[in-house]
Design a protein around this motif. Structure first.
Motif, PDB file in Angstrom:
ATOM      1  N   TRP A 116      -3.749   7.587  -2.403  1.00 18.33           N
ATOM      2  CA  TRP A 116      -3.753   6.277  -1.768  1.00 18.33           C
ATOM      3  C   TRP A 116      -3.838   5.244  -2.869  1.00 18.33           C
ATOM      4  O   TRP A 116      -4.863   5.129  -3.524  1.00 18.33           O
ATOM      5  N   THR A 168      -3.885   1.479  -3.546  1.00 12.49           N
ATOM      6  CA  THR A 168      -3.977   0.156  -2.955  1.00 12.49           C
ATOM      7  C   THR A 168      -4.380  -0.892  -3.973  1.00 12.49           C
ATOM      8  O   THR A 168      -4.221  -2.069  -3.742  1.00 12.49           O
ATOM      9  N   ILE A 182       0.858  -1.184   0.000  1.00 10.98           N
ATOM     10  CA  ILE A 182       0.000   0.000   0.000  1.00 10.98           C
ATOM     11  C   ILE A 182       0.891   1.230   0.000  1.00 10.98           C
ATOM     12  O   ILE A 182       1.752   1.372   0.868  1.00 10.98           O
ATOM     13  N   ASP A 218     -22.813  -1.967  -4.469  1.00 11.03           N
ATOM     14  CA  ASP A 218     -21.961  -1.638  -3.321  1.00 11.03           C
ATOM     15  C   ASP A 218     -22.681  -0.705  -2.345  1.00 11.03           C
ATOM     16  O   ASP A 218     -22.596  -0.880  -1.131  1.00 11.03           O
ATOM     17  N   MET A 227      -7.302  -1.426  -4.482  1.00 10.50           N
ATOM     18  CA  MET A 227      -8.660  -1.740  -4.023  1.00 10.50           C
ATOM     19  C   MET A 227      -8.994  -0.806  -2.872  1.00 10.50           C
ATOM     20  O   MET A 227      -8.124  -0.195  -2.274  1.00 10.50           O
ATOM     21  N   GLY A 228     -10.257  -0.665  -2.588  1.00  5.94           N
ATOM     22  CA  GLY A 228     -10.660   0.074  -1.408  1.00  5.94           C
ATOM     23  C   GLY A 228     -11.023   1.524  -1.604  1.00  5.94           C
ATOM     24  O   GLY A 228     -11.518   2.160  -0.681  1.00  5.94           O
ATOM     25  N   LYS A 229     -10.792   2.088  -2.786  1.00  6.45           N
ATOM     26  CA  LYS A 229     -11.106   3.498  -2.985  1.00  6.45           C
ATOM     27  C   LYS A 229     -12.617   3.741  -2.940  1.00  6.45           C
ATOM     28  O   LYS A 229     -13.068   4.739  -2.394  1.00  6.45           O
ATOM     29  N   SER A 230     -13.391   2.823  -3.474  1.00  5.02           N
ATOM     30  CA  SER A 230     -14.847   3.001  -3.429  1.00  5.02           C
ATOM     31  C   SER A 230     -15.347   2.921  -1.986  1.00  5.02           C
ATOM     32  O   SER A 230     -16.248   3.668  -1.596  1.00  5.02           O
ATOM     33  N   HIS A 231     -14.744   2.062  -1.179  1.00  2.00           N
ATOM     34  CA  HIS A 231     -15.131   1.970   0.229  1.00  2.00           C
ATOM     35  C   HIS A 231     -14.749   3.233   0.987  1.00  2.00           C
ATOM     36  O   HIS A 231     -15.479   3.693   1.862  1.00  2.00           O
ATOM     37  N   LEU A 232     -13.615   3.809   0.631  1.00  2.00           N
ATOM     38  CA  LEU A 232     -13.207   5.074   1.223  1.00  2.00           C
ATOM     39  C   LEU A 232     -14.229   6.156   0.901  1.00  2.00           C
ATOM     40  O   LEU A 232     -14.645   6.918   1.781  1.00  2.00           O
TER      41      LEU A 232
END
Length: 176
Positions: A25, A27, A8, A68, A29-34
């Motif tokens: 950032w 990663t 990361i 999501d 993955m995880g940008k939509s969750h952010l």
């Protein structure tokens, strides 16, 4: 400042002259969750009222973002795309999260008008910009690289719209 750990990479840059912070950032993955977490917190804390989430067509029409949002949040959302979208929005009202594409947003936020006797075009606000003006917004751009060409109508429309939204009320932008 920056660091990398467990694949990361995080870069943090304080923009003193701008009065803000830029944080990248990467990663994979995880940008939509952010984005969903940020939207949830800002709405829950009463800082914003609505989110305008802008993504590529396949992420909105192929149910990626809608599924999501349904799975990970309790916020109301609507897809603003396709025929009849203005009537649907008028009938159902503005949800907490409005999902749209770069191109649909461009078409519904502004109009490019050729004025008789003038070179070039004039930009005028369209119905979606009038609806959103004065609302406290978070505008989320998924795959914001779509706006990299400053000469494109897409960039010009979103630049115009964001300037007008920021002047009218509290508007913040998250570009991913």
């Amino acid at each position: 400042y920056g660091f990398q750990e467990d694949g990361i990479a995080l870069t943090y840059l304080r923009l003193e002259s701008q009065g803000g912070i830029l944080c990248t950032w990467e990663t994979g993955m995880g940008k939509s969750h952010l984005a969903m977490a940020l939207a949830s917190f800002l709405i829950e804390d009463g800082i914003i009222d609505h989110v305008l989430l802008v993504a590529e067509k396949q992420k909105i029409t192929k149910d990626e973002w809608p599924s999501d949002l349904a799975k990970f949040t309790s916020m109301t959302y609507a897809v603003h795309h396709g025929t009849g979208r203005e009537k649907r929005l008028e009938k159902n009202g503005l949800p907490q999260i409005l999902l749209t594409t770069y191109e649909t947003g461009k078409a519904d936020l502004v109009r490019f008008i050729r004025m008789p006797g003038q070179r070039g075009r004039t930009t005028q606000e369209h119905y979606l910009l009038r609806l959103l003006k004065g609302k406290r917004l978070l505008v989320v751009f998924d795959e914001s690289g779509k706006l990299k060409n400053r000469e494109s109508d897409n960039y010009k429309a979103w630049f115009y719209a964001l300037n007008h939204l920021r002047k009218a009320a509290y508007t913040r932008v998250l570009a991913m």
